[in-house]
Write a protein that holds these residues in place. Structure first.
Motif, PDB file in Angstrom:
ATOM      1  N   LEU A  93      -7.342 -25.233  -1.299  1.00 50.61           N
ATOM      2  CA  LEU A  93      -7.537 -25.573   0.108  1.00 50.61           C
ATOM      3  C   LEU A  93      -8.006 -27.015   0.259  1.00 50.61           C
ATOM      4  N   ARG A  94      -8.843 -27.466  -0.662  1.00 48.92           N
ATOM      5  CA  ARG A  94      -9.314 -28.850  -0.596  1.00 48.92           C
ATOM      6  C   ARG A  94      -8.188 -29.824  -0.910  1.00 48.92           C
ATOM      7  N   ARG A  95      -7.299 -29.434  -1.838  1.00 48.58           N
ATOM      8  CA  ARG A  95      -6.150 -30.289  -2.156  1.00 48.58           C
ATOM      9  C   ARG A  95      -5.211 -30.408  -0.960  1.00 48.58           C
ATOM     10  N   VAL A  96      -5.008 -29.288  -0.270  1.00 53.23           N
ATOM     11  CA  VAL A  96      -4.153 -29.302   0.918  1.00 53.23           C
ATOM     12  C   VAL A  96      -4.748 -30.217   1.978  1.00 53.23           C
ATOM     13  N   ARG A  97      -6.059 -30.150   2.138  1.00 52.30           N
ATOM     14  CA  ARG A  97      -6.717 -31.008   3.130  1.00 52.30           C
ATOM     15  C   ARG A  97      -6.568 -32.476   2.748  1.00 52.30           C
TER      16      ARG A  97
END
Length: 201
Positions: A93-97
């Protein structure tokens, strides 16, 4: 395999050109960011000819994509703020953000450059911005001709010198004549001197 070519000709006069640079894409570097740059065909008023032209995407399309990304980033921020374990453990999720934020920065730079050019195409030959280009919605590329070999496509581009319209069609190269191969034995037989056989009475 050789890339198919596109022939663009005027339907009123004999003006025509052959090109493989229709609807291609390049990368434009701007402050370290890679921006998509469309390479297409257009009529340059300075060159008075069909030329290769480069243009950025439509400003309204860029703004629309930016709005969608802003909503996506906002939703991700909300999820990460309200859920401690998601924030702590969900690396995906942090990578997507992070990727969404990077894309947002790229779109912002693309919008900036497109506005600097007043959303106009640029002639590769002379650098002029006074270029009328083929409609970007037309899919005039090599893959198109593989499925529609006998088709012609109206480009919507007017030939200023005669008022005709430029038409695109598949360009067929003439195949070279095939050369028959001769074996070494045949060459030797062909080079032998002919013998005259006389009948004996």
């Amino acid at each position: 395999m050789e890339k198919p070519l596109t022939q663009v000709h005027c339907n009123r006069c004999e003006y025509s050109t052959t090109t493989d640079k229709v609807n291609g894409w390049r990368v434009f570097l701007y402050n370290g960011l890679e921006l998509p740059l469309r390479r297409t065909l257009g009529w340059c008023k300075q060159c008075e000819a069909l030329v290769t032209a480069e243009e950025f995407r439509d400003i309204n399309l860029i703004i629309k994509e930016m709005g969608e990304l802003v909503r996506q980033v906002s939703a991700l921020e909300k999820t990460l703020k309200t859920n401690y374990w998601q924030r702590l453990l969900n690396r995906k999720l942090r990578r997507v953000r992070r990727r969404s934020v990077e894309n947002l920065l790229t779109l912002g730079a693309e919008l900036d450059v497109a506005r600097q050019r007043a959303n106009q195409a640029k002639c590769v030959c002379c650098g002029s911005l006074d270029v009328a280009v083929i409609n970007s919605s037309l899919n005039i590329i090599g893959q198109f001709w593989q499925h529609n070999k006998d088709s012609e496509v109206a480009t919507g581009l007017t030939h200023p010198q005669c008022g005709g319209e430029f038409i695109a069609r598949h360009y067929l190269k003439e195949k070279p004549e095939s050369i028959s191969k001769t074996s070494p034995e045949e060459l030797l037989d062909n080079n032998k001197p002919e013998q005259n056989h006389q009948s004996v009475a």
